[in-house]
Design a protein around this motif. Structure first.
Motif, PDB file in Angstrom:
ATOM      1  N   THR A 149      97.045  -0.749  10.189  1.00  0.00           N
ATOM      2  CA  THR A 149      97.803   0.348   9.577  1.00  0.00           C
ATOM      3  C   THR A 149      97.242   0.698   8.214  1.00  0.00           C
ATOM      4  OG1 THR A 149      99.756  -0.496  10.727  1.00  0.00           O
ATOM      5  CG2 THR A 149     100.120   1.109   8.962  1.00  0.00           C
ATOM      6  N   ALA A 150      96.992  -0.317   7.391  1.00  0.00           N
ATOM      7  CA  ALA A 150      96.476  -0.074   6.039  1.00  0.00           C
ATOM      8  C   ALA A 150      95.098   0.567   6.068  1.00  0.00           C
ATOM      9  CB  ALA A 150      96.428  -1.389   5.270  1.00  0.00           C
ATOM     10  N   VAL A 151      94.226   0.084   6.958  1.00  0.00           N
ATOM     11  CA  VAL A 151      92.867   0.641   7.058  1.00  0.00           C
ATOM     12  C   VAL A 151      92.909   2.085   7.536  1.00  0.00           C
ATOM     13  CG1 VAL A 151      90.704   0.488   8.361  1.00  0.00           C
ATOM     14  CG2 VAL A 151      91.702  -1.569   7.351  1.00  0.00           C
ATOM     15  N   GLN A 152      93.785   2.373   8.500  1.00  0.00           N
ATOM     16  CA  GLN A 152      93.872   3.743   9.014  1.00  0.00           C
ATOM     17  C   GLN A 152      94.521   4.685   7.999  1.00  0.00           C
ATOM     18  OE1 GLN A 152      95.197   3.906  13.264  1.00  0.00           O
ATOM     19  NE2 GLN A 152      94.702   1.718  13.252  1.00  0.00           N
ATOM     20  N   ILE A 153      95.472   4.189   7.238  1.00  0.00           N
ATOM     21  CA  ILE A 153      96.007   4.981   6.136  1.00  0.00           C
ATOM     22  C   ILE A 153      94.893   5.291   5.143  1.00  0.00           C
ATOM     23  CG2 ILE A 153      97.497   4.887   4.090  1.00  0.00           C
ATOM     24  CD1 ILE A 153      99.549   3.364   5.782  1.00  0.00           C
ATOM     25  N   GLY A 154      94.110   4.251   4.806  1.00  0.00           N
ATOM     26  CA  GLY A 154      93.012   4.437   3.865  1.00  0.00           C
ATOM     27  C   GLY A 154      91.973   5.420   4.363  1.00  0.00           C
ATOM     28  N   GLY A 155      91.590   5.290   5.632  1.00  0.00           N
ATOM     29  CA  GLY A 155      90.583   6.179   6.192  1.00  0.00           C
ATOM     30  C   GLY A 155      91.044   7.620   6.288  1.00  0.00           C
ATOM     31  N   SER A 156      92.290   7.821   6.707  1.00  0.00           N
ATOM     32  CA  SER A 156      92.791   9.191   6.878  1.00  0.00           C
ATOM     33  C   SER A 156      92.982   9.891   5.524  1.00  0.00           C
ATOM     34  CB  SER A 156      94.109   9.185   7.659  1.00  0.00           C
ATOM     35  OG  SER A 156      95.118   8.469   6.967  1.00  0.00           O
ATOM     36  N   ILE A 157      93.479   9.158   4.520  1.00  0.00           N
ATOM     37  CA  ILE A 157      93.646   9.747   3.188  1.00  0.00           C
ATOM     38  C   ILE A 157      92.287  10.061   2.565  1.00  0.00           C
ATOM     39  CG2 ILE A 157      94.489   9.342   0.838  1.00  0.00           C
ATOM     40  CD1 ILE A 157      96.695   9.904   2.872  1.00  0.00           C
ATOM     41  N   ALA A 185      90.376   0.193  -0.256  1.00  0.00           N
ATOM     42  CA  ALA A 185      91.669   0.338  -0.925  1.00  0.00           C
ATOM     43  C   ALA A 185      92.808  -0.114  -0.019  1.00  0.00           C
ATOM     44  CB  ALA A 185      91.875   1.786  -1.359  1.00  0.00           C
ATOM     45  N   GLY A 186      92.759   0.289   1.248  1.00  0.00           N
ATOM     46  CA  GLY A 186      93.820  -0.092   2.183  1.00  0.00           C
ATOM     47  C   GLY A 186      93.856  -1.578   2.432  1.00  0.00           C
ATOM     48  N   PHE A 187      92.695  -2.173   2.669  1.00  0.00           N
ATOM     49  CA  PHE A 187      92.640  -3.602   2.965  1.00  0.00           C
ATOM     50  C   PHE A 187      93.003  -4.425   1.731  1.00  0.00           C
ATOM     51  CE2 PHE A 187      90.940  -7.728   3.858  1.00  0.00           C
ATOM     52  CZ  PHE A 187      91.023  -7.873   5.231  1.00  0.00           C
ATOM     53  N   GLY A 188      92.433  -4.073   0.583  1.00  0.00           N
ATOM     54  CA  GLY A 188      92.735  -4.805  -0.636  1.00  0.00           C
ATOM     55  C   GLY A 188      94.195  -4.723  -1.022  1.00  0.00           C
ATOM     56  N   ALA A 189      94.804  -3.559  -0.760  1.00  0.00           N
ATOM     57  CA  ALA A 189      96.208  -3.354  -1.124  1.00  0.00           C
ATOM     58  C   ALA A 189      97.152  -4.122  -0.218  1.00  0.00           C
ATOM     59  CB  ALA A 189      96.539  -1.862  -1.085  1.00  0.00           C
ATOM     60  N   VAL A 190      96.873  -4.179   1.069  1.00  0.00           N
ATOM     61  CA  VAL A 190      97.823  -4.770   2.008  1.00  0.00           C
ATOM     62  C   VAL A 190      97.851  -6.298   1.915  1.00  0.00           C
ATOM     63  CG1 VAL A 190      96.364  -5.099   4.057  1.00  0.00           C
ATOM     64  CG2 VAL A 190      98.757  -4.438   4.341  1.00  0.00           C
ATOM     65  N   THR A 243      98.525  -3.523  25.545  1.00  0.00           N
ATOM     66  CA  THR A 243      99.406  -2.659  26.335  1.00  0.00           C
ATOM     67  C   THR A 243      99.920  -1.452  25.558  1.00  0.00           C
ATOM     68  OG1 THR A 243     101.290  -4.121  25.811  1.00  0.00           O
ATOM     69  CG2 THR A 243     100.142  -4.504  27.897  1.00  0.00           C
ATOM     70  N   GLY A 244      99.359  -1.210  24.373  1.00  0.00           N
ATOM     71  CA  GLY A 244      99.633   0.054  23.696  1.00  0.00           C
ATOM     72  C   GLY A 244     100.472   0.000  22.441  1.00  0.00           C
ATOM     73  N   PHE A 245     100.960  -1.191  22.044  1.00  0.00           N
ATOM     74  CA  PHE A 245     101.712  -1.284  20.797  1.00  0.00           C
ATOM     75  C   PHE A 245     100.736  -1.264  19.616  1.00  0.00           C
ATOM     76  CE2 PHE A 245     104.459  -3.001  24.051  1.00  0.00           C
ATOM     77  CZ  PHE A 245     105.708  -2.496  23.719  1.00  0.00           C
ATOM     78  N   LYS A 246     101.237  -0.982  18.430  1.00  0.00           N
ATOM     79  CA  LYS A 246     100.357  -0.745  17.287  1.00  0.00           C
ATOM     80  C   LYS A 246     100.624  -1.711  16.137  1.00  0.00           C
ATOM     81  CE  LYS A 246      98.463   2.586  19.478  1.00  0.00           C
ATOM     82  NZ  LYS A 246      97.080   2.434  19.991  1.00  0.00           N
ATOM     83  N   GLY A 247      99.647  -1.800  15.258  1.00  0.00           N
ATOM     84  CA  GLY A 247      99.764  -2.637  14.074  1.00  0.00           C
ATOM     85  C   GLY A 247      98.400  -3.090  13.611  1.00  0.00           C
ATOM     86  N   GLY A 248      97.925  -4.155  14.161  1.00  0.00           N
ATOM     87  CA  GLY A 248      96.637  -4.695  13.777  1.00  0.00           C
ATOM     88  C   GLY A 248      96.507  -6.101  14.308  1.00  0.00           C
ATOM     89  N   GLU A 249      95.334  -6.681  14.100  1.00  0.00           N
ATOM     90  CA  GLU A 249      95.064  -8.015  14.626  1.00  0.00           C
ATOM     91  C   GLU A 249      94.977  -9.083  13.552  1.00  0.00           C
ATOM     92  OE1 GLU A 249      92.911  -4.844  17.085  1.00  0.00           O
ATOM     93  OE2 GLU A 249      93.031  -5.398  14.967  1.00  0.00           O
ATOM     94  N   VAL A 250      94.756  -8.706  12.315  1.00  0.00           N
ATOM     95  CA  VAL A 250      94.356  -9.679  11.302  1.00  0.00           C
ATOM     96  C   VAL A 250      95.438 -10.702  10.981  1.00  0.00           C
ATOM     97  CG1 VAL A 250      93.653  -9.960   8.896  1.00  0.00           C
ATOM     98  CG2 VAL A 250      92.584  -8.210  10.306  1.00  0.00           C
ATOM     99  N   THR A 251      96.664 -10.281  10.717  1.00  0.00           N
ATOM    100  CA  THR A 251      97.711 -11.258  10.397  1.00  0.00           C
ATOM    101  C   THR A 251      97.968 -12.205  11.568  1.00  0.00           C
ATOM    102  OG1 THR A 251      98.736  -9.678   8.863  1.00  0.00           O
ATOM    103  CG2 THR A 251     100.057 -11.566   9.527  1.00  0.00           C
TER     104      THR A 251
END
Length: 478
Positions: free
Chosen positions: A129-137, A162-167, A339-347
């Motif tokens: 989510t943070a990376v995609q927010i960063g990329g889109s902005i 910015a997104g990764f460092g912030a989250v 199966t289509g849910f969203k978020g990320g893998e890192v945590t």
């Protein structure tokens, strides 16, 4: 001996330095407001995510609506998300192509769908989510400022940083991750200064909104004599245990990546209508939770839903994880995301690594908190192919005392993580093994399907055996 000096050489040198300085200055100036916006959105996201997770803690029946939540997420992407569904892979592709075809709605859509996933108990992360927010902005600002080519590429990298460092509250890691994640074996150093400033500004912005991050701690390791301790500053027995564990961390990251891709491919093959996939995924997560009788593997795995729950912080203490906690989290998360849910893998990868490290520390009679920390960063390194960034993450999160062990763990896990990774748009600039037939900058997805490089080599070396086997099976005419 006299040396002829060409006056034009000095002039050319200063022109080159001035051009480089001007590009860095321009992209950095643009990256600062971009990072403030990204940091503010990430702060809002983290606040909203915490509310959603604790709301589910108080309303456990929400888990039974997970299939409906998956269906809603599916139709959100089918109606307004569209190409945004490619997520981090879309951003990596666009940076490689020096393009800015990243939808402005990517950030809002992934924010909403990630909160929905966690509100109803889906096992996912938050870095996506943070990376995609960063990329889109960053892409949006790039269009406003009419950036093209390398300038746009650097700003997009800064947006990821910015997104990764912030989250996660790790600005140095964010900067290096954004440069390292684009191509395996190659780092985009031309984005170092804008990326570092962007990650720092993003992190400071989150702090300014009074959003805090979980603090992890490695317990002090009691001084004890070891082999040749009077002459050598390194405990080689502990180092050997770290190497053995790091091999397991790399294999765990390989298992995670392969399961995520295979489950998704199987689901798409079995179901003609894709909207059925998140419904099935939600039902499986509900079934697993009822079977195990506890909700420990739902959502992020950072906050404890009840006293004694297995979480990332609990894995840093003796008895804070069960032997198979890492496997259950792997299963939950791969099913959720595939199966289509969203978020990320890192945590979730942090959770898998920390709990596996806890288990291995018990088996190897090693310091629990140290091995939980090593697993925390090493499984992430193997799955994302970013060992350098993860080494810095270890220093930022746990201090620099064990930096040698962090380095060994991350690079060993990277080596043993195979050709599979969570980002299929990764380009392999330099392979792990020297091969004259390797084609540089081939996407990781090509090494993970039958038409790709890895499978071509596998078929080449297995062809003689297949031929012999076919002869054995071939019936003879009587």
């Amino acid at each position: 001996m006299k040396t002829n000096i060409n006056p034009s050489n000095g002039s050319s040198f200063f022109q080159e330095q001035f051009a480089a300085f001007r590009q860095i200055l321009r992209t950095t100036i643009i990256s600062i407001p971009v990072s403030i916006v990204i940091g503010s959105l990430v702060a809002f996201f983290l606040w909203l995510l915490s509310l959603a997770i604790h709301f589910r803690f108080d309303h456990k029946w929400l888990l039974f609506l997970l299939p409906l939540a998956g269906l809603i997420i599916h139709f959100i992407y089918r109606t307004v998300g569209k190409s945004s569904e490619k997520g981090n892979n879309l951003i990596i592709e666009q940076i490689a192509l020096e393009g800015g075809e990243i939808p402005p709605l990517m950030g809002p859509v992934i924010l909403v769908t990630t909160v929905i996933t966690h509100l109803f108990g889906g096992s996912a992360g938050r870095e996506g989510t943070a990376v995609q927010i960063g990329g889109s902005i960053a892409a949006l600002f790039g269009r406003w400022f009419k950036l093209k080519g390398s300038d746009l590429k650097i700003v997009l990298i800064a947006g990821i940083a910015a997104g990764f460092g912030a989250v996660f509250g790790t600005p140095v890691t964010g900067a290096i991750f954004a440069m390292e994640v684009l191509a395996i074996g190659k780092i985009q150093y031309n984005a170092l200064i804008p990326g570092l400033i962007a990650a720092l500004v993003g992190d400071l912005t989150v702090s300014a909104w009074h959003i805090t991050h979980v603090q992890y701690h490695i317990d002090a390791i009691p001084a004890a004599p070891y082999f040749l301790s009077d002459y050598l500053p390194i405990d080689f027995l502990l180092l050997a245990k770290v190497f053995i564990s790091s091999t397991a961390f790399g294999l765990a990251s390989l298992l995670f990546s392969e399961m995520a891709h295979k489950i998704k491919a199987l689901g798409l093959k079995l179901f003609k209508h894709q909207w059925m996939l998140p419904i099935l995924g939600g039902l499986i997560i509900i079934g697993l939770t009822l079977l195990l009788g506890k909700p420990d593997y739902l959502s992020l795995g950072v906050d404890a839903e009840y006293p004694g729950a297995v979480t990332i912080p609990s894995a840093f203490h003796t008895g804070g994880a069960q032997a198979w906690s890492w496997f259950w989290k792997t299963l939950y998360t791969t099913i959720t995301l595939a199966t289509g849910f969203k978020g990320g893998e890192v945590t979730p990868l942090f959770y898998i690594g920390a709990t596996l490290g806890n288990t291995l520390a018990t088996v190897l009679n090693a310091p629990v908190s140290l091995f939980a920390a090593l697993g925390f960063i090493a499984v992430f390194a193997g799955a994302t192919k970013t060992p350098l960034a993860c080494t810095f993450m270890g220093v930022e999160l746990f201090g620099g005392e064990h930096v040698l062990l962090f380095t060994v763990a991350c690079f060993t896990a990277y080596f043993f993580s195979g050709n599979s990774g969570i980002y299929t748009a990764h380009r392999t600039a330099i392979p792990k093994k020297v091969d004259p037939n390797f084609v540089a900058d081939s996407p990781l997805s090509e090494t993970m399907n039958p038409s790709g490089y890895f499978y071509q080599k596998l078929n080449k070396y297995s062809a003689p055996f297949k031929k012999q086997f076919s002869r054995i099976r071939k019936p003879t005419n009587s």
